[in-house]
Write an enzyme that holds these catalytic residues in place. Structure first.
Site, PDB file in Angstrom:
ATOM      1  N   ASP A   1      -0.186   5.259   1.140  1.00 57.77           N
ATOM      2  CA  ASP A   1      -0.351   6.280   2.141  1.00 57.77           C
ATOM      3  C   ASP A   1      -0.473   5.414   3.646  1.00 57.77           C
ATOM      4  O   ASP A   1      -1.229   4.487   3.901  1.00 57.77           O
ATOM      5  CB  ASP A   1      -1.572   7.006   1.993  1.00 57.77           C
ATOM      6  CG  ASP A   1      -1.634   7.957   0.827  1.00 57.77           C
ATOM      7  OD1 ASP A   1      -0.743   8.924   0.785  1.00 57.77           O
ATOM      8  OD2 ASP A   1      -2.518   7.719   0.086  1.00 57.77           O
TER       9      ASP A   1
ATOM     10  N   ASP B   1       0.926  -1.309   0.052  1.00 54.84           N
ATOM     11  CA  ASP B   1      -0.204  -0.227   0.189  1.00 54.84           C
ATOM     12  C   ASP B   1       1.017   1.342   0.024  1.00 54.84           C
ATOM     13  O   ASP B   1       2.151   1.096   0.120  1.00 54.84           O
ATOM     14  CB  ASP B   1      -0.862  -0.210   1.243  1.00 54.84           C
ATOM     15  CG  ASP B   1      -1.775   1.032   1.476  1.00 54.84           C
ATOM     16  OD1 ASP B   1      -2.377   1.755   0.375  1.00 54.84           O
ATOM     17  OD2 ASP B   1      -1.673   1.772   2.425  1.00 54.84           O
TER      18      ASP B   1
END
Length: 226
Positions: free
Chosen positions: A22, A20
């Site tokens: 953020d 991922d």
């Protein structure tokens, strides 16, 4: 006074790693909270509840959930996206993220993010991180996290079975997506929520070590020591 026993090193072996962005590779919390605070203030919404549930989720899904009835959700999501693209102050890489990415082979890494490609490029650059050659961004999938589509697509692009991959995620929606895809998932940072059984946790990558071995056909085997 008793002294806690030292943590036992944990080593996971895989053929591909799916990150991922953020909260997992990039700390953009300040900007994310600014944008959603402004959105909540505009419509008199509960900002704390929006922030509690928006991490790791596509902006359009959060807007649809919280925007007043009759609002142009697509237009609002586009406006929020435009706000995020011009705000980079304070974006940094998580400790150890750059070093880990530099070790991993390019054909075994994918970014799987709820941001679109433009925002992903902006944030990775602002954090001083190289964008992986393969990225599954919000504009490439139909269903956002916690749906497993993004992670299944990433594994397919890298040519590995879900059981051969490893996910790093920071938010409950992303952790759920990784697990739903049948991929071992490591939780990162302080915002993971209660962890499902079998999900390991790290604060950041400062103590993470990786070694890579390459098969005769060029396929990598990665050992990650957490």
């Amino acid at each position: 006074m008793s002294i806690p026993a030292p943590a036992v090193p944990r080593t996971l072996t895989c053929r591909a790693i799916l990150f991922d962005m953020d909260g997992t590779l990039v700390d953009s919390t300040r900007i994310v909270e600014q944008v959603w605070t402004e959105f909540a203030a505009r419509y008199g919404l509960d900002c704390a509840e929006i922030l509690r549930t928006s991490h790791g989720v596509q902006a359009i899904d959060t807007v649809r959930r919280f925007a007043p009835a009759g609002a142009d959700a697509t237009g609002l999501a586009a406006e929020l996206g435009a706000m995020e693209r011009v705000r980079t102050l304070g974006i940094v890489a998580l400790p150890g993220a750059a070093e880990l990415l530099s070790i991993l082979p390019g054909n075994a890494v994918t970014l799987v993010t709820s941001a679109d490609r433009i925002l992903a490029d902006i944030r990775m650059e602002a954090a001083g991180l190289a964008m992986p050659a393969t990225a599954v961004t919000a504009d490439l999938i139909t269903h956002g996290k916690p749906h497993p589509e993004g992670y299944l697509r990433a594994a397919e692009l890298l040519g590995v079975a879900p059981a051969e991959a490893l996910v790093f995620e920071d938010a409950p929606a992303g952790i759920a997506a990784g697990l739903a895809a049948g991929i071992r998932t490591v939780a990162v940072g302080p915002n993971t929520g209660p962890l499902p059984d079998g999900v390991l946790h790290i604060n950041d990558y400062s103590s993470v070590c990786a070694t890579v071995e390459t098969d005769a056909d060029g396929s990598p085997t990665i050992s990650i020591r957490l």
